[in-house]
Design a protein around this motif. Structure first.
Motif, PDB file in Angstrom:
ATOM      1  N   LEU A  78      -2.370   9.504   2.839  1.00 46.23           N
ATOM      2  CA  LEU A  78      -3.035   8.229   2.553  1.00 46.23           C
ATOM      3  C   LEU A  78      -2.428   7.104   3.391  1.00 46.23           C
ATOM      4  O   LEU A  78      -3.151   6.309   4.003  1.00 46.23           O
ATOM      5  N   ILE A  79      -1.112   7.046   3.451  1.00 47.18           N
ATOM      6  CA  ILE A  79      -0.435   6.019   4.245  1.00 47.18           C
ATOM      7  C   ILE A  79      -0.808   6.152   5.718  1.00 47.18           C
ATOM      8  O   ILE A  79      -1.102   5.154   6.388  1.00 47.18           O
ATOM      9  N   ALA A 120       0.569   4.189  -2.754  1.00 43.82           N
ATOM     10  CA  ALA A 120       0.302   5.586  -2.386  1.00 43.82           C
ATOM     11  C   ALA A 120       1.312   6.521  -3.042  1.00 43.82           C
ATOM     12  O   ALA A 120       0.929   7.555  -3.611  1.00 43.82           O
ATOM     13  N   TRP A 121       2.580   6.167  -2.975  1.00 45.61           N
ATOM     14  CA  TRP A 121       3.606   7.024  -3.590  1.00 45.61           C
ATOM     15  C   TRP A 121       3.483   7.038  -5.102  1.00 45.61           C
ATOM     16  O   TRP A 121       3.657   8.088  -5.745  1.00 45.61           O
ATOM     17  N   TYR A 133      -0.039  14.028  -0.417  1.00 42.16           N
ATOM     18  CA  TYR A 133      -1.093  13.032  -0.658  1.00 42.16           C
ATOM     19  C   TYR A 133      -0.664  11.643  -0.193  1.00 42.16           C
ATOM     20  O   TYR A 133      -1.393  10.974   0.552  1.00 42.16           O
ATOM     21  N   ALA A 134       0.510  11.180  -0.623  1.00 41.94           N
ATOM     22  CA  ALA A 134       0.940   9.823  -0.283  1.00 41.94           C
ATOM     23  C   ALA A 134       1.072   9.660   1.226  1.00 41.94           C
ATOM     24  O   ALA A 134       0.584   8.671   1.791  1.00 41.94           O
ATOM     25  N   TYR A 136       0.819  -1.220   0.000  1.00 41.97           N
ATOM     26  CA  TYR A 136       0.000   0.000   0.000  1.00 41.97           C
ATOM     27  C   TYR A 136       0.848   1.263   0.000  1.00 41.97           C
ATOM     28  O   TYR A 136       0.466   2.273  -0.591  1.00 41.97           O
ATOM     29  N   SER A 137       1.998   1.230   0.634  1.00 45.04           N
ATOM     30  CA  SER A 137       2.867   2.400   0.658  1.00 45.04           C
ATOM     31  C   SER A 137       3.400   2.706  -0.744  1.00 45.04           C
ATOM     32  O   SER A 137       3.416   3.864  -1.171  1.00 45.04           O
ATOM     33  N   GLN A 188       0.656   9.345  -6.087  1.00 54.22           N
ATOM     34  CA  GLN A 188       1.072  10.745  -6.017  1.00 54.22           C
ATOM     35  C   GLN A 188       1.973  11.097  -7.203  1.00 54.22           C
ATOM     36  O   GLN A 188       1.759  12.112  -7.862  1.00 54.22           O
TER      37      GLN A 188
END
Length: 150
Positions: free
Chosen positions: A72-73, A54-55, A68-69, A50-51, A58
């Motif tokens: 979200l994380i 997320a990145w 954002y990332a 998930y990390s 972004q």
């Protein structure tokens, strides 16, 4: 509708179009189709971390917010949403948790390599590694630096 976007280093309010759905499930299906069908997000397909997703979101321009990332994380970790990933990918819930007051304890099965550190800090010395399938019994959780530490 008005929405805030981050453009040229500033928060700017713009008028944008949004989709409307009859229910939550239709929204989820459409969002998945959007990511799947938009070539800009092809790099996300099959990624289970998930990390990383997320990145990548972004970096792919999904949102204009420069944080954002990280946001979200943090939301994923604050609400233990990563456990849904584990269940979806393996059919295993990965952890069992009991809560007494504010004290959470239980067992956790790792699904990816995770460093063992001397304290709940990314800068703490690494003294070992948990590997996928390793199980740990824990007696408490600490939230620090955007992570949940056992």
């Amino acid at each position: 509708m008005p929405t805030t976007e981050y453009l040229n280093g500033e928060d700017v309010t713009i008028e944008a179009t949004f989709r409307k759905y009859p229910d939550w499930a239709t929204s989820i299906v459409d969002h998945g189709a959007f990511l799947n069908q938009n070539s800009r997000y092809r790099n996300l397909l099959g990624v289970k971390n998930y990390s990383t997703v997320a990145w990548d979101l972004q970096n792919d321009g999904y949102a204009t917010a420069p944080n954002y990332a990280t946001s979200l994380i943090n939301a994923i970790q604050d609400y233990d949403l990563q456990e849904w990933d584990q269940e979806a990918f393996t059919g295993n819930t990965g952890s069992t948790t009991t809560t007494t007051g504010n004290h959470r304890s239980g067992t956790y099965t790792f699904i990816q390599n995770s460093n063992i550190q001397t304290e709940p800090s990314l800068s703490a010395p690494i003294i070992g590694v948990y590997y996928p399938g390793d199980v740990v019994n824990y007696t408490g959780q600490i939230k620090a630096e955007g992570y949940t530490w056992l």
